[in-house]
Design a protein around this motif. Structure first.
Motif, mmCIF file in Angstrom:
data_model
loop_
_atom_site.group_PDB
_atom_site.id
_atom_site.type_symbol
_atom_site.label_atom_id
_atom_site.label_comp_id
_atom_site.label_asym_id
_atom_site.label_seq_id
_atom_site.Cartn_x
_atom_site.Cartn_y
_atom_site.Cartn_z
ATOM 1 N N PRO A 1 5.429 -8.753 -4.928
ATOM 2 C CA PRO A 1 4.910 -10.106 -5.140
ATOM 3 C C PRO A 1 3.466 -10.201 -4.665
ATOM 4 C CG PRO A 1 7.039 -10.145 -4.015
ATOM 5 C CD PRO A 1 6.598 -8.722 -4.035
ATOM 6 N N GLY A 2 2.694 -11.010 -5.348
ATOM 7 C CA GLY A 2 1.314 -11.223 -4.929
ATOM 8 C C GLY A 2 0.330 -10.183 -5.420
ATOM 9 N N TRP B 1 3.067 -0.960 3.619
ATOM 10 C CA TRP B 1 3.311 0.447 3.974
ATOM 11 C C TRP B 1 2.349 0.950 5.053
ATOM 12 C CZ3 TRP B 1 -0.806 3.696 3.192
ATOM 13 C CH2 TRP B 1 -1.779 3.303 2.273
ATOM 14 N N TRP B 2 1.221 0.248 5.294
ATOM 15 C CA TRP B 2 0.265 0.637 6.350
ATOM 16 C C TRP B 2 0.015 -0.552 7.259
ATOM 17 C CZ3 TRP B 2 -5.175 3.292 5.652
ATOM 18 C CH2 TRP B 2 -5.199 4.481 6.414
ATOM 19 N N GLU B 3 1.048 -1.307 7.542
ATOM 20 C CA GLU B 3 0.947 -2.569 8.274
ATOM 21 C C GLU B 3 0.212 -2.452 9.607
ATOM 22 O OE1 GLU B 3 1.223 -6.545 8.436
ATOM 23 O OE2 GLU B 3 2.233 -5.436 6.833
ATOM 24 N N PRO B 4 0.483 -1.439 10.437
ATOM 25 C CA PRO B 4 -0.206 -1.370 11.736
ATOM 26 C C PRO B 4 -1.704 -1.066 11.632
ATOM 27 C CG PRO B 4 1.843 -0.118 11.783
ATOM 28 C CD PRO B 4 1.564 -0.429 10.351
ATOM 29 N N PRO C 1 4.079 -12.027 2.194
ATOM 30 C CA PRO C 1 4.257 -11.937 3.646
ATOM 31 C C PRO C 1 5.079 -10.740 4.094
ATOM 32 C CG PRO C 1 5.807 -13.522 2.736
ATOM 33 C CD PRO C 1 4.948 -13.058 1.584
ATOM 34 N N ASP C 2 5.566 -9.938 3.160
ATOM 35 C CA ASP C 2 6.376 -8.782 3.527
ATOM 36 C C ASP C 2 5.513 -7.701 4.178
ATOM 37 O OD1 ASP C 2 8.568 -10.031 2.431
ATOM 38 O OD2 ASP C 2 8.449 -8.943 0.515
#
Length: 375
Positions: A7-8, A70-73, A66-67
């Protein structure tokens, strides 16, 4: 087959026809991308992330989705790629099944899926597509292009084919050419898919999906993405519950086998097999030495790298990476330095192999943060 689009996700239309390096062209093609942060008035604070084989464009949470990414940090406010300072763009690779045009997309000339009618795909095609996205956003020059794994190849092609397109570069666990070991592994992965009867020369659907071939390909990949050191430390020789019924001869017995099986089953229905074949082969074909063929030495990868012009660069690798071994990142730094860049090589003592940049954030995060803070 279904395309898997977060999404997005936004879409950039490529020029039609979009010419491919090895022949053929795409019509009505697009590239999926997402953005974070704000492009400043000078349009000089853009950072482009080009990915490995399987990720989508959703590297981190943003207003459109908002999910967790894969490289969130690594991407976000106050994080190593700080979106309070940088306008960050992440593109999904051309040839993928996660929004960008690929073998799982509809061919507008026929109304059917491309499948194996998709033109031969090269890393350079992905680089040219990403460049078109950046220009479409009104960005003349990137502050930095960051590429990891296959994305490290894509970033080098981007810089070589489009001189002056970025001031700096971070290459993470990437390479300037495919080595025999990596080619051999990917060849076996492709063979596992092609030998599955359900692959049927690319003519499968959701009901006749080559699951066994994809499972084997993914298991083989995961084995090479990590190191023997991590496998030993994480699983040892721990066995599964001995009281469980023996469902089949030679079935799963050790925890490491169960881990690989679970990982593979989570992946197989989330990636298109034909896209996997095309992207895998594009990495095998990639070799910057071909761009130095007219040099006196002829065919030297360092000479190919020396044709790239950036102000500064950082090549990072993990000491335990067997798929893109450390000497390839050292070679990138040496080649870019030969082209005039202030280029540094940073080997990191991570036990987690090729996938370290996806999990060992305590080591990779500071390296990326420090480089970006210095430009």
């Amino acid at each position: 087959m279904t395309e898997f689009i977060p999404p997005g996700t936004r879409f950039h239309p490529l020029p039609s026809p979009f010419r491919m390096k090895r022949g053929g062209a795409l019509h009505g093609a697009r590239v999926a991308y997402e953005t974070w942060g704000t492009l400043n008035e000078r349009r000089d604070n853009a950072v482009l992330i080009v990915t490995g084989l399987s990720p989508d464009a959703h590297a981190a949470r943003n207003a459109g989705n908002p999910d967790e990414g894969w490289w969130e940090p690594m991407v976000g406010s106050g994080k190593p790629i700080d979106t309070d300072r940088w306008f960050v763009v992440c593109v999904n690779s051309l040839g993928s099944c996660k929004g960008s045009t690929g073998p799982a997309s509809v061919n507008p000339d026929t109304g059917a899926l491309y499948r194996l009618d998709f033109p031969e795909l090269s890393v350079e095609d992905g680089a040219n597509a990403a460049f078109d996205v950046v220009r479409g956003l009104g960005i003349e020059q990137l502050a930095c292009i960051i590429g990891n794994s296959m994305g490290g190849m894509t970033a080098l092609a981007y810089l070589l084919l489009h001189p002056g397109a970025a001031r700096t570069h971070i290459n993470i666990s990437g390479s300037a050419q495919a080595l025999p070991f990596s080619i051999a592994i990917r060849s076996l992965q492709r063979e596992a898919i092609r030998l599955d009867p359900h692959w049927n020369h690319g003519q499968y659907d959701d009901d006749t999906y080559p699951e066994s071939g994809m499972r084997m390909a993914r298991k083989l990949g995961v084995i090479t993405y990590r190191s023997a050191l991590e496998w030993d430390g994480r699983f040892g020789r721990v066995r599964l519950d001995s009281d469980r019924p023996d469902e089949e001869p030679f079935g799963l017995e050790f925890q490491v086998e169960s881990y690989l099986e679970g990982h593979a089953r989570r992946f197989v229905r989330r990636f298109d097999p034909n896209c996997y074949l095309y992207l895998s082969r594009s990495m095998d074909w990639f070799d910057l030495a071909e761009y130095a063929a007219q040099e006196p030495a002829g065919g030297d990868v360092v000479a190919g790298l020396a044709k790239i012009r950036v102000q500064r660069a950082l090549a990072i690798g993990a000491t335990t990476d067997i798929l893109f071994p450390l000497q390839q990142q050292q070679q990138i730094a040496e080649g870019l330095a030969a082209g005039g860049a202030q280029a540094d090589f940073l080997p990191l003592e991570s036990p987690q192999g090729h996938d370290a940049f996806l999990v060992d954030y305590d080591r990779f995060g500071p390296a990326v943060r420090d480089f970006l803070a210095s430009i």
